[in-house]
Design an enzyme around this catalytic site. Sequence first.
Site, PDB file in Angstrom:
ATOM      1  N   GLU A 167      38.851  41.750  41.305  1.00  0.00           N
ATOM      2  CA  GLU A 167      38.130  42.884  40.698  1.00  0.00           C
ATOM      3  C   GLU A 167      36.633  42.806  41.000  1.00  0.00           C
ATOM      4  OE1 GLU A 167      39.558  45.408  39.145  1.00  0.00           O
ATOM      5  OE2 GLU A 167      41.472  44.718  38.316  1.00  0.00           O
ATOM      6  N   HIS A 180      43.053  40.987  28.719  1.00  0.00           N
ATOM      7  CA  HIS A 180      44.234  41.751  28.311  1.00  0.00           C
ATOM      8  C   HIS A 180      44.547  41.503  26.827  1.00  0.00           C
ATOM      9  CE1 HIS A 180      45.682  41.137  32.818  1.00  0.00           C
ATOM     10  NE2 HIS A 180      44.676  41.987  32.734  1.00  0.00           N
TER      11      HIS A 180
HETATM   12  O1  2HA Z   1      42.346  39.388  37.931  1.00  0.00           O
HETATM   13  O2  2HA Z   1      43.499  41.024  35.417  1.00  0.00           O
HETATM   14  O3  2HA Z   1      43.197  43.335  36.676  1.00  0.00           O
HETATM   15  C1  2HA Z   1      43.524  39.702  37.320  1.00  0.00           C
HETATM   16  C2  2HA Z   1      43.436  40.985  36.619  1.00  0.00           C
HETATM   17  C3  2HA Z   1      43.257  42.196  37.426  1.00  0.00           C
HETATM   18 ZN    ZN Z   2      43.729  42.915  34.447  1.00  0.00          ZN
END
Ligand code: 2HA
Ligand code: ZN
Length: 269
Positions: free
Chosen positions: A119, A144
């Site tokens: 990213e 997340h």
């Molecule tokens: O780098 O979470 O969205 C791993 C991720 C990509």
């Molecule tokens: Zn991610």
Amino acid sequence: MASILENRPALAHEVEQVAEVAGYLWQKGWAERNGGNITVNVTEYIDDEIKAMPAISPVYPIGAVLPHLKGCYFYCKGTNKRMRDLARWPMENGSFIRILDDCASYVIIADNPVKPTSELPSHLAVHNYLIGKGSNYKASLHTHPIELVAMTHCPKYLQKDVATRLLWSMIPETKAFCPRGLGIIPYQLPGSNELAESTIHELGDYDVTIWEKHGVFAVDTDIMNAFDQVDVLNKSAQIYICAKNMGFEPDGMTDEQMREMSVAFNLPK
Ligand code: 2HA
Ligand code: ZN
């Protein structure tokens, strides 16, 4: 070979903070496998000796021209590296990069040639945006968080500021410590330019944004503060879901209680 962190306590502190946050992300269950990424703009700590350090990687293209990043340096989590490993061995699972004068490419300079996160283009585009608007924000965090991501699977919570108001009303501290709320970003392919562009657009109004059915992207002065903003929002999401699991819709603080609190803490309306 000596580490770039040797005899540089301020730079070492930045990396220690990232490692500490990486440990929290793993412990919270927000960072499965290689999930999530962190970048920190460390340009303010760069001395002449670091500027003279040779590249230890080929020149890599960023994929965009980012004019405000000329001569900037970043500490970045490595691609495909685990947060739980970054927590224990930050210099084996992350690296320092230098943006080259074309503002479109970079090299790794220390300590190991660990290629930065997939990213990176979106992280760097965000840093370019922050510098361009004169912000003092140096850290960006993608992770997340379970309960916040779960909420994005319901269209109701994807409407502008619906989740923000709900989460703020769960406990008074949430608005106090995340005063700009949660920006919503409709689903886009991970790592895509479209995702980076919509994130930057929302960061005009919010410090924390959520990518539908994926995760949050947060910015702040340092990585600990970016983590704290996500943590208070996700705590509110947990309280909401806990009440729902007990079989009722939580009342939330009243509008009057929210107003009183906003005045007392000197927060935006
Ligand atoms: O780098 O979470 O969205 C791993 C991720 C990509
Ligand atoms: Zn991610």
